[in-house]
Enzyme design. Structure first.
Site, short mmCIF file in Angstrom:
data_model
loop_
_atom_site.label_atom_id
_atom_site.label_comp_id
_atom_site.label_asym_id
_atom_site.label_seq_id
_atom_site.Cartn_x
_atom_site.Cartn_y
_atom_site.Cartn_z
N ASP A 81 0.78 -1.02 0.04
CA ASP A 81 0.04 -0.12 0.00
C ASP A 81 0.88 1.21 0.03
OD1 ASP A 81 -2.54 1.36 0.12
OD2 ASP A 81 -2.31 1.45 2.27
N GLY A 207 -9.42 5.20 2.23
CA GLY A 207 -10.25 5.81 3.28
C GLY A 207 -11.67 5.11 3.89
P1 13P Z 1 -8.80 4.58 6.59
O1 13P Z 1 -7.63 4.49 7.60
O2 13P Z 1 -9.60 5.43 6.48
O3 13P Z 1 -9.35 3.20 6.80
O4 13P Z 1 -7.99 4.47 5.10
C1 13P Z 1 -7.13 3.39 4.86
C2 13P Z 1 -6.62 3.59 3.41
O5 13P Z 1 -6.94 4.11 2.61
C3 13P Z 1 -5.02 3.01 3.39
O6 13P Z 1 -4.50 3.02 2.14
#
Ligand code: 13P
Length: 278
Positions: A81, A207
């Site tokens: 990620d 998110g």
């Molecule tokens: P959140 O922390 O809002 O769940 O988002 C995680 C995310 O988008 C990681 O790339």
């Protein structure tokens, strides 16, 4: 079984559901995600952010996830990620990740396209799929991500970006934030429809935490195939640990970790069921 992220997302796109991508940092988060995936008979994406590379043994972690995934009865992907550095991407590819996200949002479009296309070339030679993002998310409360500009995705730029880079899936910025929302979420589902009309590859929503259920459902119906979740799972684990240490004076770490894993499973289950769009 360990699965290629692109294949898993193509299936999700075809059948109109989204796959949960849970950010993980330790054995317990991985085990919780895989256990929930098996119970719900849904695929799941195990996502390790580049920001955890300084504290996590990436090759060891990858071997562990692959070992757990191989035994699972549902497809499990291992995803890098938000990576900003080419060397992190190569390290992930070498250690067997099934997909990587290159985040070139700090660059102007032309430069972002150039860097992303280079990453796509390298990753595809190794059979690894690539996610990228056009636009960037603002940061809400309790998030562990970088602060972004909050610039929403321009549908025509997204089309150009996908065509010129060859990315396998695209993160669309439509107003969700990393972390918990401060005030009412302002999420532009109309914009998502427009992006969908211009872009054929599976779309990703970052998110996931704190995003209202009805928005998630509509986003999945409008073509979102992967939803990232980090903050809500972390908050659940941390508040569990706070309660635990208030109530128990001295316990063995192995018990605490096993109980913390159990505490994370219901919140992951909530997301997997919601994203499954059943
Ligand atoms: P959140 O922390 O809002 O769940 O988002 C995680 C995310 O988008 C990681 O790339």
């Amino acid at each position: 079984m360990l699965a290629n992220t692109r294949d898993v997302l193509k299936h999700a796109q075809h059948h109109q559901y989204a796959v949960a991508a849970f950010n993980v940092y330790n054995l317990e988060t991985v085990q919780a995600a895989v256990k929930v995936a098996e119970k719900e008979q849904q695929p799941v994406i195990i996502a390790l952010g580049e920001r955890y590379f300084p504290t996590v043994d990436v090759e060891g972690f990858s071997a562990m996830v692959k070992g757990i995934a191989t035994k699972a009865s549902v497809p499990i992907c291992l995803h890098l990620d938000h990576a900003y550095e080419k060397k992190s991407i190569i390290r992930a590819i070498r250690s067997g990740f099934t997909s990587v996200m290159y985040d070139g949002s700090k660059y102007e479009l032309e430069q972002n396209i150039q860097h992303t296309a280079e990453i796509v070339d390298i990753a595809h030679m190794a059979g690894v799929s690539v996610e990228a993002e056009i636009g960037s998310l603002a940061r809400g409360s309790f998030s562990d991500e970088e602060e972004g500009s909050g610039t929403l995705t321009d549908p025509l730029l997204a089309k150009e970006f996908v065509a010129e880079t060859g990315v396998d899936f695209l993160a669309a910025a439509i107003g969700t934030v990393h972390g918990m929302y401060q005030g009412e979420p302002n999420i532009d589902l109309g914009l998502l429809e427009k992006i969908r009309q211009e872009v054929e590859v599976p779309l990703v929503l970052h998110g996931g935490s704190g995003t209202p259920d009805e928005i998630i459902t509509k986003a999945v119906q409008a073509g979102i195939c992967k939803i990232n979740v980090n903050t809500e799972v972390s908050m659940e684990a941390v508040s569990f640990l706070q309660r635990y240490f208030k109530e128990n004076e001295m316990v063995h770490l192995s018990t605490v970790m096993a109980d913390m894993q159990m505490a994370m499973e219901p919140v992951m289950t909530k997301f997997v069921q919601l994203f499954a769009n059943r």
